[in-house]
Design an enzyme around this catalytic site. Sequence first.
Site, PDB file in Angstrom:
ATOM      1  N   ASP A  60      12.071 -59.521 -59.190  1.00 37.86           N
ATOM      2  CA  ASP A  60      11.741 -59.709 -57.771  1.00 37.86           C
ATOM      3  C   ASP A  60      12.923 -59.319 -56.874  1.00 37.86           C
ATOM      4  OD1 ASP A  60      13.323 -61.889 -58.318  1.00 37.86           O
ATOM      5  OD2 ASP A  60      11.932 -63.403 -57.563  1.00 37.86           O
ATOM      6  N   SER A  61      14.019 -58.826 -57.508  1.00 37.93           N
ATOM      7  CA  SER A  61      15.089 -58.216 -56.710  1.00 37.93           C
ATOM      8  C   SER A  61      14.556 -56.969 -56.000  1.00 37.93           C
ATOM      9  CB  SER A  61      16.279 -57.849 -57.601  1.00 37.93           C
ATOM     10  OG  SER A  61      15.857 -57.029 -58.676  1.00 37.93           O
ATOM     11  N   ASP A  99       8.752 -60.582 -63.225  1.00 32.12           N
ATOM     12  CA  ASP A  99       9.172 -61.811 -62.537  1.00 32.12           C
ATOM     13  C   ASP A  99       8.001 -62.469 -61.829  1.00 32.12           C
ATOM     14  OD1 ASP A  99      11.715 -62.869 -62.620  1.00 32.12           O
ATOM     15  OD2 ASP A  99      12.544 -61.403 -61.235  1.00 32.12           O
ATOM     16  N   LYS A 129       8.658 -63.684 -66.391  1.00 33.49           N
ATOM     17  CA  LYS A 129       9.914 -64.429 -66.313  1.00 33.49           C
ATOM     18  C   LYS A 129       9.785 -65.471 -65.204  1.00 33.49           C
ATOM     19  CE  LYS A 129      14.000 -62.594 -64.652  1.00 33.49           C
ATOM     20  NZ  LYS A 129      14.280 -63.403 -63.444  1.00 33.49           N
ATOM     21  N   GLU A 131      12.008 -68.469 -63.085  1.00 35.70           N
ATOM     22  CA  GLU A 131      13.276 -69.134 -62.805  1.00 35.70           C
ATOM     23  C   GLU A 131      13.079 -70.639 -62.850  1.00 35.70           C
ATOM     24  OE1 GLU A 131      15.045 -67.908 -59.096  1.00 35.70           O
ATOM     25  OE2 GLU A 131      14.845 -65.788 -59.588  1.00 35.70           O
ATOM     26  N   GLU A 198      22.289 -66.257 -65.354  1.00 38.76           N
ATOM     27  CA  GLU A 198      22.868 -65.491 -64.252  1.00 38.76           C
ATOM     28  C   GLU A 198      24.042 -66.225 -63.610  1.00 38.76           C
ATOM     29  OE1 GLU A 198      20.110 -63.919 -61.358  1.00 38.76           O
ATOM     30  OE2 GLU A 198      21.742 -63.209 -60.054  1.00 38.76           O
TER      31      GLU A 198
HETATM   32  O1  KIV Z   1      15.010 -60.043 -60.075  1.00 35.19           O
HETATM   33  C1  KIV Z   1      15.902 -59.616 -60.814  1.00 35.19           C
HETATM   34  O2  KIV Z   1      16.306 -58.456 -60.746  1.00 35.19           O
HETATM   35  C2  KIV Z   1      16.475 -60.530 -61.792  1.00 35.19           C
HETATM   36  C3  KIV Z   1      17.721 -60.094 -62.498  1.00 35.19           C
HETATM   37  C4  KIV Z   1      18.884 -60.375 -61.639  1.00 35.19           C
HETATM   38  C5  KIV Z   1      17.859 -60.745 -63.823  1.00 35.19           C
HETATM   39  O3  KIV Z   1      15.982 -61.605 -61.980  1.00 35.19           O
END
Ligand code: KIV
Length: 300
Positions: A60-61, A99, A129, A131, A198
Amino acid sequence: MAILSYVCGMSVAPTPLHRITVSQIRARKNARSKLVCLTAQSAPMARLLDPYCDILLVGDSVAMTLYGMETTHTVRLSMMIEHAKAVMRASKRACVVVDMPFATCHESPALAFRHASRVIAETGANAVKIEGGQEIAPTIAFLVKHHIPVMGHVGLMPQALSALGGYHTQGADPRSAQKIVQDAQAIAQAGAFACVIEATYQHVADQITQTIAIPTIGIGASPQCDGQILVTDDMLGLCQQFSPKFLKRYANLAETIEAAVQNYADDVRQGRFPAAEHCSTHKDHRAPLPIKKHPIKNND
Ligand code: KIV
């Protein structure tokens, strides 16, 4: 079965006949060869990264790298699904993990299942994924029980940025360090197949790697992790604004792109582009459009 291939004298990862599975990733705990992971959010990037990576993370970056948003909070599930579809179309070997965006998994296990199953069903990706630490462990257990593979993410969790008080290395005091370790242990016990760590101190990441049974994937963590991940746009030097200590830049694509665009603008303004070779004449009429590969000229 694997075929070892070589491109331009550089070894690429062995090519499995099928996409790498989450079980194969899980089996790489303590393996000598580290897991290579990068983020991918578009088809062209996924195509370039796929031969070299074990995991492509549709992170989600994307909020910052593609959309110019300030945080990941404004990313929606539908955006992640479209980016994941693009990555799946353009990759064939890497395990693809998507994500789960902010606030899609924390209300209840049932809602998390509804959202995560949409991601898997609509994109065909291998896993999601999520968090979170101890508080999200029951949800991870619920998803895994219902056949949705989950990768965890502890330490600095960008979706909790306001609560964490900014982008700082996590675990400075013994209590917060212990909490990160317990978070990772809880999600491993809940059935996650791997865990991103992270931005934490090396000794904290090492304690996690030594005490959980699943692979750890570090970003700003420790070389002892079972794998490493970076945000591709950062490591290629496309996004220049973000420069944490843990980032190693392997290219400066922002400079390369700027020089190429400057060249193009000069050519157009000076009437050098398009040249005769780029234009069709009457005799080309009805001929199929010839697609020619142009060598990339240097910028001088
Ligand atoms: O969203 C993302 O790119 C991430 C990485 C920093 C692991 O979660």
